[in-house]
Design a protein around this motif. Sequence first.
Motif, PDB file in Angstrom:
ATOM      1  N   VAL A   6       0.793  -1.231   0.000  1.00  0.00           N
ATOM      2  CA  VAL A   6       0.000   0.000   0.000  1.00  0.00           C
ATOM      3  C   VAL A   6       0.826   1.283   0.000  1.00  0.00           C
ATOM      4  N   ASP A   7       2.099   1.214   0.378  1.00  0.00           N
ATOM      5  CA  ASP A   7       2.841   2.470   0.546  1.00  0.00           C
ATOM      6  C   ASP A   7       4.311   2.259   0.194  1.00  0.00           C
ATOM      7  N   PRO A   8       4.813   2.948  -0.836  1.00  0.00           N
ATOM      8  CA  PRO A   8       6.226   2.786  -1.209  1.00  0.00           C
ATOM      9  C   PRO A   8       7.180   3.243  -0.119  1.00  0.00           C
ATOM     10  N   ARG A   9       6.725   4.085   0.810  1.00  0.00           N
ATOM     11  CA  ARG A   9       7.605   4.502   1.907  1.00  0.00           C
ATOM     12  C   ARG A   9       7.933   3.326   2.820  1.00  0.00           C
ATOM     13  N   ARG A  17      16.620   6.451   9.469  1.00  0.00           N
ATOM     14  CA  ARG A  17      15.737   6.941   8.418  1.00  0.00           C
ATOM     15  C   ARG A  17      14.582   5.957   8.182  1.00  0.00           C
ATOM     16  N   ALA A  18      14.869   4.660   8.248  1.00  0.00           N
ATOM     17  CA  ALA A  18      13.824   3.650   8.065  1.00  0.00           C
ATOM     18  C   ALA A  18      12.741   3.798   9.129  1.00  0.00           C
ATOM     19  N   LYS A  19      13.149   3.999  10.370  1.00  0.00           N
ATOM     20  CA  LYS A  19      12.170   4.172  11.457  1.00  0.00           C
ATOM     21  C   LYS A  19      11.341   5.436  11.246  1.00  0.00           C
ATOM     22  N   ALA A  20      11.999   6.497  10.780  1.00  0.00           N
ATOM     23  CA  ALA A  20      11.274   7.752  10.546  1.00  0.00           C
ATOM     24  C   ALA A  20      10.224   7.583   9.444  1.00  0.00           C
ATOM     25  N   GLU A  70       6.141   8.032   9.715  1.00  0.00           N
ATOM     26  CA  GLU A  70       5.353   8.875   8.820  1.00  0.00           C
ATOM     27  C   GLU A  70       4.117   8.148   8.299  1.00  0.00           C
ATOM     28  N   THR A  71       4.248   6.860   8.062  1.00  0.00           N
ATOM     29  CA  THR A  71       3.121   6.098   7.502  1.00  0.00           C
ATOM     30  C   THR A  71       2.101   5.709   8.565  1.00  0.00           C
ATOM     31  N   GLY A  72       2.460   5.901   9.827  1.00  0.00           N
ATOM     32  CA  GLY A  72       1.558   5.479  10.899  1.00  0.00           C
ATOM     33  C   GLY A  72       1.621   3.991  11.182  1.00  0.00           C
TER      34      GLY A  72
END
Length: 499
Positions: free
Chosen positions: A279-282, A332-335, A339-341
Amino acid sequence: MKRLLVATLALLTVSVGAQAQTLRFGFNEDVDILDPTLSRGFTTRMIFGALCDKLIDITPDLKFVPQLATSWSWSDDNLSLIIKLRPNVVFHDGEPFNAEAVKYSIERHQSMQGSQRKAELGPLKSVEVVDDLTVRLNLASAFTPLVGYLSDRAGMMVSPKAARELGDKFTTAPVCAGPFKFRERVAQDRIVVDKFDKYWNKDNIHLDQVVFKTLPDATVRLANLRSGQLDLIERIAPIDVAGVKSDNRFAVEESTELGWNGILYNIGAGDKAKGPMGVDPRIREAFELSIDRDGLVQAMSKGQYTPGNQWIAPSNAFYVKDIPIPKRDVTRAKALLAETGQPHPVVTLVTPTQTETVQFAQIIQAMTRDAGFDVKIQATEFATALDMTQKGDFEMFTYFWSGRTDPDGNIYNFTACNAPLNIGKYCNPDVDAALQAARRASEPQARREAWARAASIILKDRPMLFAFHRKYFWGRKAEMKNFVAYPDGLVRFANLRMN
């Protein structure tokens, strides 16, 4: 369990007969479908190396050479490929190999339900029989990779008579024009082929029989080589290579593969695409940032593999140097996850049960845990795993791709809209346009620029994760003669001798 497998091989040796020129070949995985039109599996290609000659073959240094074709040439406008065929060739059922058979086989690749070859043939418009030993492949647009695809399964010819008569049962008794004729298959155990006495190059085939034995555990395969139950094994675990080399009873052959190894994500194939990775590329970016490719390669191969982030290795002339391998960045991965919740995504990674793919999955599981991922590993028998992916029954899938001589074969079928290996149903018209431009271009620089455009989008959208590029290691008895390692990972049986 290992003792039982050794015992099974001992019984097998008795059952097939103690022939001086029987090659017992240990495989890493079971085959999928014994039909060159439908097959996806790497191991199955090795079986086809014995059963099904191609129009064109390659040399160890990736030059194209004749096999069932004697020559080929492009028309001045690059819209037709004219192929001259080898005379006096017959299929295993005695039917003649000729231009009509080529036309049938290629059109079968194009039209058969479930064909894995259709996309490989690209803009092929028609197959024209010029005379008994000449065919012309007519294209709707220029298609540079075609010769490369004809050196693989798209160039494998089947008997029209057998294919028509057997229909969907062809896979139970495939009939081609290779050096060996199909004898039997015992699922998840063995495939046996016998020398074809009417093979066009029979004087250079010195084996009477080949027994392909499925042994997914690398330790068990090696044990059977050392105990004398096997003569040749593929994909020795890198950790075992030095030990085999130190034993004068055996020799190790090696070659760097053409392909890539990593993970395919389900982007749009059914309900499983609704999970975090789809659902999310992030979230996919966070997953990649949590992986240390250098550490991964060290753990899997003692540094013998090559880290990578594209469908070709960094040493390849078409590698896009402007998009280098990303470094691990757990912060950065955790951030990104925050962001995606979804700071702690729970995802399932389907992997075939081979030792190396399971090891890869376990390393990925451990590395990504540091960023907050909870990866559940679902280890599944190879053919079943492929079937699951075809049905969209996966969130992530470990994928080890053996590679093709033309880079198009490493990327187009995985990312072009509706391509057969695009199991995650990724689709981006801009990617399709770039890939098509690379297919039409004949000049290397134009192809390089087109692939760079595709890479800039694919590596941002992340429908897959490219992790590393392997070396193939074969272990063989020292007395075996004329074994040659090829970068496509396939064995050529011409001139191969047991002693």
